[in-house]
Write a protein that holds these residues in place. Structure first.
Motif, PDB file in Angstrom:
ATOM      1  N   ILE A  19       0.843  -1.202   0.000  1.00 35.56           N
ATOM      2  CA  ILE A  19       0.000   0.000   0.000  1.00 35.56           C
ATOM      3  C   ILE A  19       0.876   1.249   0.000  1.00 35.56           C
ATOM      4  CG2 ILE A  19      -1.747   1.298   1.267  1.00 35.56           C
ATOM      5  CD1 ILE A  19      -2.907  -1.244   0.223  1.00 35.56           C
ATOM      6  N   TRP A  20       1.909   1.249   0.855  1.00 34.82           N
ATOM      7  CA  TRP A  20       2.807   2.400   0.913  1.00 34.82           C
ATOM      8  C   TRP A  20       3.545   2.607  -0.409  1.00 34.82           C
ATOM      9  CZ3 TRP A  20       2.201   6.178   4.007  1.00 34.82           C
ATOM     10  CH2 TRP A  20       1.792   6.001   5.331  1.00 34.82           C
ATOM     11  N   LEU A  21       3.971   1.524  -1.036  1.00 31.30           N
ATOM     12  CA  LEU A  21       4.644   1.645  -2.332  1.00 31.30           C
ATOM     13  C   LEU A  21       3.711   2.278  -3.359  1.00 31.30           C
ATOM     14  CD1 LEU A  21       6.532  -1.784  -2.579  1.00 31.30           C
ATOM     15  CD2 LEU A  21       7.570   0.485  -2.368  1.00 31.30           C
ATOM     16  N   ALA A  22       2.460   1.824  -3.375  1.00 27.55           N
ATOM     17  CA  ALA A  22       1.490   2.353  -4.334  1.00 27.55           C
ATOM     18  C   ALA A  22       1.212   3.831  -4.073  1.00 27.55           C
ATOM     19  CB  ALA A  22       0.194   1.541  -4.264  1.00 27.55           C
ATOM     20  N   ILE A  23       1.062   4.190  -2.810  1.00 30.54           N
ATOM     21  CA  ILE A  23       0.794   5.585  -2.460  1.00 30.54           C
ATOM     22  C   ILE A  23       1.969   6.464  -2.855  1.00 30.54           C
ATOM     23  CG2 ILE A  23       0.571   7.161  -0.497  1.00 30.54           C
ATOM     24  CD1 ILE A  23      -1.191   5.072   0.836  1.00 30.54           C
ATOM     25  N   GLY A  24       3.187   5.998  -2.557  1.00 32.29           N
ATOM     26  CA  GLY A  24       4.369   6.775  -2.894  1.00 32.29           C
ATOM     27  C   GLY A  24       4.490   7.018  -4.388  1.00 32.29           C
ATOM     28  N   GLU A  25       4.253   5.980  -5.185  1.00 31.80           N
ATOM     29  CA  GLU A  25       4.357   6.131  -6.642  1.00 31.80           C
ATOM     30  C   GLU A  25       3.295   7.087  -7.173  1.00 31.80           C
ATOM     31  OE1 GLU A  25       4.212   3.385 -10.687  1.00 31.80           O
ATOM     32  OE2 GLU A  25       4.982   2.565  -8.816  1.00 31.80           O
ATOM     33  N   ALA A  26       2.062   6.949  -6.694  1.00 38.13           N
ATOM     34  CA  ALA A  26       0.989   7.820  -7.165  1.00 38.13           C
ATOM     35  C   ALA A  26       1.232   9.268  -6.743  1.00 38.13           C
ATOM     36  CB  ALA A  26      -0.351   7.337  -6.621  1.00 38.13           C
ATOM     37  N   ALA A  27       1.714   9.473  -5.517  1.00 41.38           N
ATOM     38  CA  ALA A  27       1.960  10.830  -5.025  1.00 41.38           C
ATOM     39  C   ALA A  27       3.023  11.527  -5.864  1.00 41.38           C
ATOM     40  CB  ALA A  27       2.377  10.789  -3.558  1.00 41.38           C
ATOM     41  N   ARG A  28       4.068  10.803  -6.240  1.00 35.50           N
ATOM     42  CA  ARG A  28       5.113  11.401  -7.083  1.00 35.50           C
ATOM     43  C   ARG A  28       4.584  11.690  -8.475  1.00 35.50           C
ATOM     44  NH1 ARG A  28       7.679   6.666  -5.259  1.00 35.50           N
ATOM     45  NH2 ARG A  28       8.503   7.007  -3.149  1.00 35.50           N
ATOM     46  N   GLU A  29       3.780  10.764  -9.001  1.00 41.15           N
ATOM     47  CA  GLU A  29       3.255  10.910 -10.360  1.00 41.15           C
ATOM     48  C   GLU A  29       2.379  12.156 -10.486  1.00 41.15           C
ATOM     49  OE1 GLU A  29       2.878   9.819 -14.309  1.00 41.15           O
ATOM     50  OE2 GLU A  29       3.957   8.609 -12.819  1.00 41.15           O
ATOM     51  N   PHE A  30       1.581  12.438  -9.447  1.00 41.44           N
ATOM     52  CA  PHE A  30       0.639  13.562  -9.522  1.00 41.44           C
ATOM     53  C   PHE A  30       1.092  14.772  -8.705  1.00 41.44           C
ATOM     54  CE2 PHE A  30      -2.085   9.887 -10.529  1.00 41.44           C
ATOM     55  CZ  PHE A  30      -2.649  10.335 -11.716  1.00 41.44           C
ATOM     56  N   ASN A  31       2.277  14.692  -8.110  1.00 44.32           N
ATOM     57  CA  ASN A  31       2.799  15.791  -7.290  1.00 44.32           C
ATOM     58  C   ASN A  31       1.792  16.160  -6.197  1.00 44.32           C
ATOM     59  OD1 ASN A  31       4.697  17.783  -6.519  1.00 44.32           O
ATOM     60  ND2 ASN A  31       3.562  19.360  -7.626  1.00 44.32           N
ATOM     61  N   THR A  32       1.347  15.142  -5.470  1.00 47.25           N
ATOM     62  CA  THR A  32       0.353  15.319  -4.413  1.00 47.25           C
ATOM     63  C   THR A  32       1.000  15.088  -3.056  1.00 47.25           C
ATOM     64  OG1 THR A  32      -1.375  14.517  -5.898  1.00 47.25           O
ATOM     65  CG2 THR A  32      -1.899  14.575  -3.560  1.00 47.25           C
ATOM     66  N   GLN A  33       0.764  15.999  -2.115  1.00 50.16           N
ATOM     67  CA  GLN A  33       1.277  15.850  -0.757  1.00 50.16           C
ATOM     68  C   GLN A  33       0.312  14.998   0.055  1.00 50.16           C
ATOM     69  OE1 GLN A  33       4.190  17.251   1.079  1.00 50.16           O
ATOM     70  NE2 GLN A  33       3.397  15.544   2.274  1.00 50.16           N
ATOM     71  N   ILE A  34       0.841  13.965   0.696  1.00 46.90           N
ATOM     72  CA  ILE A  34       0.015  13.055   1.496  1.00 46.90           C
ATOM     73  C   ILE A  34       0.270  13.296   2.980  1.00 46.90           C
ATOM     74  CG2 ILE A  34      -0.644  10.659   1.903  1.00 46.90           C
ATOM     75  CD1 ILE A  34      -1.010  11.573  -0.994  1.00 46.90           C
TER      76      ILE A  34
END
Length: 298
Positions: free
Chosen positions: A225-240
């Motif tokens: 889950i963390w890997l998926a969140i990290g990849e998506a956050a970088r892809e969309f430049n979203t702060q989590i």
């Protein structure tokens, strides 16, 4: 999001907003302070109780449907939460009003400077809302990001589609069994990751806040889950911003980002120091040492 809220008015009624005040003491005031490139910003939240304060906002009174009379705002007919926003020399007041007319905000506040989403710990994103967010990614040609991140959890996944069943649009996936399969049937992990990534993708260049991120997930899947969140956050430049009470979840995040080679993760632990709540920050090295020595990091 699909949810039903019940509000009680009158002296002894409670509202869901009461829980954000410490010990449910709504006589207190909540204050947030922060700084950015434009200077210091202050937000204050408080309930209005005094008659003189109600008198200042009577222009927001509600009328009966037949417009036969206007019902004044008071502590017996309404609950009013005041938000005071201060930035530099500018001060604005907004009111969330709960009365027989429903819930409304007066005046309408300006839109936020960036997209922001909140995913509650016990609030499920509806199938329809997830499908709509997927459609928005399809419009801009970014739906492949969801597929790529979901493959971290389910490597067999090779296609995603929205199928309408019984009038309800549902995300379906192809995992090589000869037919499409609804994502919720592939396990809680898949449905949860999809909702998280879709929120991240629809808040590009903004913020997503996730409460109790580990809720409903088996411990073996949390690193993915963390890997998926990290990849998506970088892809969309979203702060989590994600909260958790689980040490296991924190360790999983630390290990996932460390093994991925891009450690853009930081832990902030809230600790009571001399009667005040302070934030203690951990970078990669500090968190590594704390975990190895068994120190409390929750």
């Amino acid at each position: 999001m699909e949810k039903n809220l019940k509000f009680e008015l009158g002296r002894w009624g409670e509202s869901p907003c009461d829980s954000i005040f410490r010990n449910f003491d709504v006589s207190n005031e909540i204050e947030f302070q922060g700084e950015n490139e434009t200077g210091r910003r202050i937000l204050r939240l408080r309930y209005i109780h005094k008659p003189e304060d109600f008198s200042k906002i009577q222009k927001f009174s509600w009328q009966r449907e037949d417009r036969s009379e206007s019902i004044p705002l008071s502590s017996t007919t309404s609950k009013v939460l005041e938000l005071e926003a201060i930035e530099g020399d500018q001060r604005n007041l907004y009111y969330m009003i709960i009365d027989p007319k429903g819930i409304r905000t007066e005046p309408i506040p300006p839109p936020p400077p960036f997209p922001a989403m909140f995913l509650g710990a016990r609030i499920r994103i509806s199938l329809q809302e997830d499908s709509e967010r997927f459609g928005k990614l399809e419009i801009i040609g970014r739906q492949d990001v969801l597929l790529r991140t979901l493959k971290i959890v389910e490597p067999r996944l090779n296609k995603l589609s929205v199928i309408v069943s019984g009038g309800v649009p549902i995300l379906n996936g192809d995992i090589g069994i000869g037919r499409l399969f609804p994502l919720p049937f592939m396990g809680e992990g898949m449905a949860r990751v999809a909702s998280l990534v879709l929120a991240i993708g629809n808040a590009s260049n903004g913020v997503v806040m996730i409460d109790e991120i580990e809720n409903g997930l088996h411990h073996t899947i949390i690193p993915k889950i963390w890997l998926a969140i990290g990849e998506a956050a970088r892809e969309f430049n979203t702060q989590i911003f994600a909260t958790t009470h689980s040490r296991e979840c924190i360790e999983a995040a630390h290990n996932a980002f460390k093994e991925n080679g891009i450690y853009d993760f930081k832990l902030h632990r809230l600790e009571r120091i001399e009667g005040c709540i302070r934030a203690i920050s951990y970078d990669q090295e500090t968190l590594e040492a704390a975990i190895e020595t068994g120190l409390e990091v929750r």
